[in-house]
Design an enzyme around this catalytic site. Structure first.
Site, PDB file in Angstrom:
ATOM      1  N   LYS A   1       8.348 -18.031  -9.540  1.00 24.13           N
ATOM      2  CA  LYS A   1       7.643 -16.915 -10.166  1.00 24.13           C
ATOM      3  C   LYS A   1       6.481 -17.453 -11.016  1.00 24.13           C
ATOM      4  CE  LYS A   1       8.260 -13.095 -13.314  1.00 24.13           C
ATOM      5  NZ  LYS A   1       8.976 -12.640 -14.469  1.00 24.13           N
TER       6      LYS A   1
ATOM      7  N   ASN B   1       0.853  -1.195   0.000  1.00 23.83           N
ATOM      8  CA  ASN B   1       0.000   0.000   0.000  1.00 23.83           C
ATOM      9  C   ASN B   1       0.886   1.242   0.000  1.00 23.83           C
ATOM     10  OD1 ASN B   1       0.521   0.904   2.830  1.00 23.83           O
ATOM     11  ND2 ASN B   1      -0.339  -1.119   3.261  1.00 23.83           N
TER      12      ASN B   1
ATOM     13  N   PHE C   1      -4.524   4.036  14.722  1.00 25.24           N
ATOM     14  CA  PHE C   1      -4.887   5.030  13.714  1.00 25.24           C
ATOM     15  C   PHE C   1      -6.093   4.508  12.951  1.00 25.24           C
ATOM     16  CE2 PHE C   1      -1.023   7.097  14.594  1.00 25.24           C
ATOM     17  CZ  PHE C   1      -1.075   8.345  13.989  1.00 25.24           C
TER      18      PHE C   1
ATOM     19  N   PRO D   1      -3.281 -11.253  10.906  1.00 28.25           N
ATOM     20  CA  PRO D   1      -3.593 -10.966  12.310  1.00 28.25           C
ATOM     21  C   PRO D   1      -3.731  -9.461  12.509  1.00 28.25           C
ATOM     22  CG  PRO D   1      -1.281 -11.571  12.052  1.00 28.25           C
ATOM     23  CD  PRO D   1      -1.935 -11.800  10.719  1.00 28.25           C
ATOM     24  N   ASP D   2      -4.631  -9.054  13.384  1.00 24.01           N
ATOM     25  CA  ASP D   2      -4.781  -7.629  13.687  1.00 24.01           C
ATOM     26  C   ASP D   2      -3.877  -7.302  14.878  1.00 24.01           C
ATOM     27  OD1 ASP D   2      -5.647  -5.093  14.683  1.00 24.01           O
ATOM     28  OD2 ASP D   2      -7.421  -5.305  13.417  1.00 24.01           O
ATOM     29  N   ILE D   3      -2.785  -6.596  14.617  1.00 29.07           N
ATOM     30  CA  ILE D   3      -1.772  -6.344  15.646  1.00 29.07           C
ATOM     31  C   ILE D   3      -2.340  -5.433  16.736  1.00 29.07           C
ATOM     32  CG2 ILE D   3       0.552  -5.417  16.063  1.00 29.07           C
ATOM     33  CD1 ILE D   3       1.035  -6.120  13.005  1.00 29.07           C
TER      34      ILE D   3
ATOM     35  N   ASP E   1      -4.432  -5.965   5.228  1.00 21.57           N
ATOM     36  CA  ASP E   1      -5.504  -6.737   5.867  1.00 21.57           C
ATOM     37  C   ASP E   1      -5.448  -8.208   5.481  1.00 21.57           C
ATOM     38  OD1 ASP E   1      -6.789  -4.698   7.342  1.00 21.57           O
ATOM     39  OD2 ASP E   1      -7.471  -3.823   5.452  1.00 21.57           O
TER      40      ASP E   1
ATOM     41  N   LYS F   1     -11.485  -2.544  18.517  1.00 22.53           N
ATOM     42  CA  LYS F   1     -10.109  -3.022  18.640  1.00 22.53           C
ATOM     43  C   LYS F   1      -9.601  -3.003  20.081  1.00 22.53           C
ATOM     44  CE  LYS F   1      -8.779  -2.287  13.973  1.00 22.53           C
ATOM     45  NZ  LYS F   1      -7.723  -2.747  13.114  1.00 22.53           N
TER      46      LYS F   1
ATOM     47  N   LYS G   1     -14.228   1.902  15.569  1.00 17.98           N
ATOM     48  CA  LYS G   1     -12.971   1.126  15.525  1.00 17.98           C
ATOM     49  C   LYS G   1     -12.303   1.096  16.893  1.00 17.98           C
ATOM     50  CE  LYS G   1     -11.043   1.158  11.671  1.00 17.98           C
ATOM     51  NZ  LYS G   1     -10.431   1.609  10.439  1.00 17.98           N
TER      52      LYS G   1
END
Ligand code: C5P
Length: 406
Positions: free
Chosen positions: A289, A211, A325, A306-308, A279, A343, A339
């Protein structure tokens, strides 16, 4: 006594400037540091282990394969039992071996195995210094976070004149003090964990999903926390940002690696998750390749990462303050509020990353700070200012300082 109690591992490689290493040991010890020495075979052509041992009042390590050395202090332990590794003099050869990641003698192995900051004081002939091979190696080492002092310009032992003389002993001591002397402030004694940058999720050995996160905001937060005295571990995905001063930087590539590095950095008093963690990752990672062929374009099957932040917010070693954030493109504050609850974090900094705002990759940021007991809309600030304001708010919340206007 900026260096009182600090442990320095000094690697002396083979150059005429090795004699200055003796004076360096003396000066460091005068300032309260302890110095343990590794002498390369080349270094031992210029100075003796006996003089280094006498000045450091410790034994000198030189042989990777010595049974006595390894049983007394293995090379891995040697590489970790220090606050800073200093290479002085650092010859063109040892810099090249560091850049290549070789482990062909004790010094190179220690440098490859260490998890501590490294400072090098290059010393070599002017043409060796100017050679593109040396300059490329230095550039690579700098990008990896290796710090440098010198070299200086002057007359050389080989009767030439130019850059390549090792920095003077006082300059090396000053560079060591600057590297080790942590700022004192309201966060002194507090441990902080910061995540930053994007993650890269591999598809095959050459392709990955990424990203647009630059890491600027996370790095600025890490720098601001360190400036207030915190002991900061910055876990960062791939970025072009320089290492913030006085922080321990752990570089990772994927979300799974970032999670493991964050867990390893606990316990901490505060965690700030500023990384743009992917995500999803690719479920079936191709070992070769993927070829473009007659078949239809391949379909990528993704699995959730995993959501840290959520794991830090709910985990057993939960930091006292967990901050996330929320990069949103619509309904910024409402989505961020949801959120925060989802979280399990204490604060959320919500920012609008719609294309027109230029937040991703840019230098400015406009955030809303959302806490359980209220919200604040901060004005448009530079990312450095957002970092400073957040660090001041963290210091106030942890009971170490004044909240300023945050
Ligand atoms: O769910 P979302 O990605 O919008 O949440 C953003 C926040 O969660 C950021 O603080 C980000 O660093 C963190 N996060 C994380 N691990 C993930 C996804 C997001 O720590 N896998």
């Amino acid at each position: 006594m900026a260096l009182a109690g600090k442990r320095i591992l000094l690697i002396v490689s083979g150059g005429i400037a090795a004699y200055k290493a003796l004076e360096l040991v003396r000066r460091l010890r005068e300032r309260g540091a302890s110095v343990r020495c590794v002498l390369t075979p080349g270094g031992a052509q210029f100075i003796t282990p006996l003089s280094l041992a006498a000045l450091s009042e410790d034994r000198v390590y030189s042989d990777l394969f010595s049974l006595t050395d390894e049983s007394e202090m293995g090379h891995i332990q040697l590489s970790r039992a220090a606050d800073l590794v200093v290479v002085a003099p650092a010859t063109a050869d040892i810099l090249a071996r560091m850049a290549a990641g070789l482990a062909d003698d004790l010094a190179a192995t220690v440098l490859l195995a260490t998890d501590k900051p490294v400072l090098v004081a290059p010393a070599m002939n002017v043409r060796m210094w100017a050679h593109p091979a040396t300059q490329d190696n230095l550039e690579l080492l700098r990008r990896r976070g290796v710090r440098m002092v010198g070299p200086n310009e002057g007359a050389m032992a080989c009767n030439e004149y130019g850059f390549g003389r090792m920095a003077e002993v006082e300059e090396i001591v000053a560079a060591i003090a600057a590297q080790l002397g942590r700022a004192e402030g309201p966060l002194t004694g507090r441990r902080a964990l910061v995540t930053s940058g994007p993650t890269h999720e591999p598809i095959d050995p050459v392709r990955y999903i990424a990203n647009r996160s630059s890491g600027k905001q996370g790095h600025a937060i890490a720098a601001a926390l360190a400036a207030l005295g915190a002991e900061v571990t910055l876990v960062t995905g791939p970025t072009a940002e320089a290492d913030p001063p006085d922080t321990r930087v752990v570089r990772v590539t994927t979300a799974v690696e970032m999670m493991a590095a964050c867990r390893a950095a606990l316990p901490a008093d505060v965690a700030v998750c500023a990384a743009a963690v992917a995500d999803w990752r690719v479920a079936d990672l191709a070992s070769e390749k993927i070829k473009k062929g007659a078949d239809a374009a391949p379909a990528l099957r993704l699995v959730e990462n995993p959501d840290i932040l959520a794991s830090l917010g709910r985990g057993p070693d939960r930091p006292a303050l967990v901050i996330g954030f929320a990069a949103e493109t619509e309904q910024v504050v409402a989505n961020a509020r949801a959120k925060r609850a989802r979280k399990g974090c204490d604060w959320i900094l919500a920012n609008d990353v719609s294309a027109h705002t230029g937040t991703f990759g840019g230098d400015a940021n406009r955030v809303h700070l959302i806490r359980a007991d209220g919200e604040e809309a901060w004005p448009a600030l530079s990312k450095a200012e957002v970092g400073q304001r957040l660090a001041a708010a963290i210091a106030a919340a942890l009971g170490g300082g004044t909240d300023g206007d945050a």
